[in-house]
Design a protein around this motif. Structure first.
Motif, PDB file in Angstrom:
ATOM      1  N   LEU A  14       0.831  -1.207   0.000  1.00 59.94           N
ATOM      2  CA  LEU A  14       0.000   0.000   0.000  1.00 59.94           C
ATOM      3  C   LEU A  14       0.870   1.264   0.000  1.00 59.94           C
ATOM      4  O   LEU A  14       0.662   2.164  -0.813  1.00 59.94           O
ATOM      5  N   ILE A  15       1.876   1.348   0.866  1.00 60.50           N
ATOM      6  CA  ILE A  15       2.671   2.566   0.947  1.00 60.50           C
ATOM      7  C   ILE A  15       3.578   2.722  -0.274  1.00 60.50           C
ATOM      8  O   ILE A  15       3.984   3.835  -0.618  1.00 60.50           O
ATOM      9  N   ARG A  74      15.163  -4.882   8.745  1.00 64.58           N
ATOM     10  CA  ARG A  74      13.785  -5.288   9.030  1.00 64.58           C
ATOM     11  C   ARG A  74      12.879  -4.062   8.936  1.00 64.58           C
ATOM     12  O   ARG A  74      13.344  -2.928   9.008  1.00 64.58           O
ATOM     13  N   PHE A  75      11.589  -4.329   8.786  1.00 69.26           N
ATOM     14  CA  PHE A  75      10.593  -3.270   8.798  1.00 69.26           C
ATOM     15  C   PHE A  75       9.957  -3.182  10.184  1.00 69.26           C
ATOM     16  O   PHE A  75       9.609  -4.205  10.779  1.00 69.26           O
ATOM     17  N   ILE A  76       9.802  -1.966  10.679  1.00 69.26           N
ATOM     18  CA  ILE A  76       9.047  -1.722  11.906  1.00 69.26           C
ATOM     19  C   ILE A  76       7.832  -0.894  11.526  1.00 69.26           C
ATOM     20  O   ILE A  76       7.952   0.147  10.861  1.00 69.26           O
ATOM     21  N   PRO A  95       4.386   4.846   7.698  1.00 67.81           N
ATOM     22  CA  PRO A  95       3.768   3.601   8.176  1.00 67.81           C
ATOM     23  C   PRO A  95       4.791   2.506   8.440  1.00 67.81           C
ATOM     24  O   PRO A  95       4.632   1.709   9.363  1.00 67.81           O
ATOM     25  N   LEU A  96       5.843   2.457   7.638  1.00 67.92           N
ATOM     26  CA  LEU A  96       6.891   1.450   7.799  1.00 67.92           C
ATOM     27  C   LEU A  96       8.255   2.131   7.772  1.00 67.92           C
ATOM     28  O   LEU A  96       8.514   2.975   6.914  1.00 67.92           O
ATOM     29  N   LEU A  97       9.098   1.758   8.710  1.00 72.51           N
ATOM     30  CA  LEU A  97      10.489   2.200   8.727  1.00 72.51           C
ATOM     31  C   LEU A  97      11.375   1.003   8.430  1.00 72.51           C
ATOM     32  O   LEU A  97      11.246  -0.050   9.064  1.00 72.51           O
ATOM     33  N   ALA A  98      12.278   1.156   7.475  1.00 75.20           N
ATOM     34  CA  ALA A  98      13.299   0.138   7.241  1.00 75.20           C
ATOM     35  C   ALA A  98      14.475   0.459   8.148  1.00 75.20           C
ATOM     36  O   ALA A  98      14.988   1.579   8.138  1.00 75.20           O
ATOM     37  N   VAL A  99      14.876  -0.520   8.958  1.00 75.95           N
ATOM     38  CA  VAL A  99      15.895  -0.299   9.981  1.00 75.95           C
ATOM     39  C   VAL A  99      17.036  -1.285   9.777  1.00 75.95           C
ATOM     40  O   VAL A  99      16.810  -2.487   9.603  1.00 75.95           O
ATOM     41  N   LEU A 100      18.242  -0.766   9.814  1.00 78.32           N
ATOM     42  CA  LEU A 100      19.447  -1.577   9.724  1.00 78.32           C
ATOM     43  C   LEU A 100      20.309  -1.224  10.932  1.00 78.32           C
ATOM     44  O   LEU A 100      20.591  -0.051  11.173  1.00 78.32           O
ATOM     45  N   GLY A 101      20.701  -2.234  11.699  1.00 77.52           N
ATOM     46  CA  GLY A 101      21.502  -1.983  12.885  1.00 77.52           C
ATOM     47  C   GLY A 101      20.727  -2.280  14.149  1.00 77.52           C
ATOM     48  O   GLY A 101      19.853  -3.144  14.175  1.00 77.52           O
TER      49      GLY A 101
END
Length: 403
Positions: A14-15, A74-76, A95-101
């Motif tokens: 969706l996003i 990962r997505f939060i 709506p979604l944050l891609a996080v590395l670390g």
């Protein structure tokens, strides 16, 4: 709230669909009751708006999920336990944050540090000291991985934890010379982005990123900022988000100080040491943080009238348009060359000149900030001194004679 894998997949589709920004996403979720239903309803809603839009294919979303997993990320999702609480409070939270670390760094109280890419050596020295002391006070340092002040802030807080917010995808580090720094950040901090993998940042993506830099933080510190500066966009967002804005004062003779000095006149808190930030933010970290922040504390943040939207939103009556920015505020355009030149290598001469300002700086600090050999800097300084461009002070400190 914890999303199932299927729900997270639908949220991503969706996003990533055309013209679906954070505000459209929220409106569609509320109207349809979920991302899957919103995807089904989207073609009809688009027709009501007089257009057709591209819906993100399932295969494309699968590739992004798999690519992020390969990176170790990962997505939060907004509303999940790992999502940063201060960021949830802004009206355009991704709506979604891609996080590395390290995701736990996002749960610590953060302070944003922003400023000129064309920073002075004195500005970067002060930034490094401020970032170290904020880290020692258990704040994470948040910035945008740009050259200059951002780089100095990240480097000084590597041991205590720093968050770099990217304007492009997590696999598209900008500027490229900060790729090694990004890798070091991952040891004790995190890289985050709302953009798809493979996305190369465009001009309007930088002010879009800036709202996340301020939104992640309890306060924003502007160290050096010219009158037309992406740093002032961050300060404006911080003010609109109800966060505290701090500004480091500078010489009226230095154009890099014009923005910060104006912020102080308009009500920003003057910052001359870390204690000024820590004391102001201490009450916010001592109580349980809710999603209501103070009203705007400043009268105005300078900037040009908005001429471009930062992203596209679906054109429906109940959806507010995306915030705007002026083209010259995007923080993407290359720095203009210095009006003063040193003989010899023009790039090295320009670099040394840009690092100098009205505030005297020691030779060791200048060598460290420039990355040039001491002998090379020595030759450049002799020519600059003979031309009257710079001035030596007692003890060997150097400053630039500005017109």
């Amino acid at each position: 709230m914890v999303l199932s894998d299927r729900q997270r997949f639908d949220w991503l589709r969706l996003i990533r669909s055309e013209s679906i920004g954070p505000r459209s996403f929220r409106t569609l979720m509320n109207r349809c009751g979920g991302a899957a239903a919103a995807l089904d309803a989207l073609p009809d809603l688009a027709r009501q708006a007089g257009r057709t839009i591209r819906i993100c294919p399932a295969s494309e979303a699968e590739r992004e999920f798999e690519g992020l997993l390969r990176l170790g990320g990962r997505f939060i999702a907004l509303g999940e336990a790992g999502y940063p609480v201060p960021l949830q409070a802004i009206d355009s939270a991704p709506p979604l944050l891609a996080v590395l670390g390290r995701g736990d760094i996002l749960q610590r109280p953060g302070v944003a540090m922003v400023g000129s890419r064309n920073a002075s050596a004195a500005g970067m020295k002060f930034t490094a000291r401020l970032a170290r002391e904020l880290g020692e006070a258990d704040f994470s340092v948040v910035s945008g991985l740009a050259r200059g002040i951002d780089t100095a802030a990240h480097e000084a807080s590597l041991e205590t934890g720093t968050v770099a917010v990217l304007a492009g995808g997590l696999d598209e580090i900008y500027p490229p010379q900060n790729i090694p720094l990004a890798r070091r950040i991952l040891e004790r901090g995190a890289l985050i982005s709302e953009m798809p993998l493979g996305w190369v940042a465009r001009a309007r993506d930088f002010p879009r990123r800036n709202r996340l830099v301020s939104g992640l933080s309890l306060g924003t510190v502007v160290v050096e900022a010219a009158r037309r500066s992406g740093s002032l966009i961050t300060a404006r967002f911080a003010n609109e988000q109800g966060r505290l804005v701090f500004a480091v004062p500078g010489s009226p003779l230095d154009p890099r100080a014009e923005g910060g000095n104006h912020l102080i006149r308009e009500g920003a808190t003057l910052c001359a040491e870390a204690a000024h930030v820590i004391e102001a933010l201490q009450p916010l970290r001592q109580r349980e943080l809710d999603l209501s922040f103070p009203v705007q504390a400043m009268r105005e943040v300078i900037g040009e009238p908005a001429s471009e939207a930062m992203w596209d939103e679906l054109d429906l009556p109940e959806i507010m348009p995306a915030p705007g920015y002026a083209r010259h505020e995007d923080g993407f355009e290359p720095e203009p060359p210095s009006s003063l030149q040193a003989k010899g290598d023009p790039d090295s001469g320009r670099l040394v000149l840009d690092l100098l300002g009205p505030t005297p700086i020691g030779l060791d600090d200048l060598v460290r900030a420039s990355g040039l050999a001491a002998r090379e800097i020595g030759h450049i300084l002799v020519e600059l001194e003979l031309s009257g461009t710079i001035r030596r002070h007692p003890g060997g400190a150097l400053s630039r004679n500005l017109p």
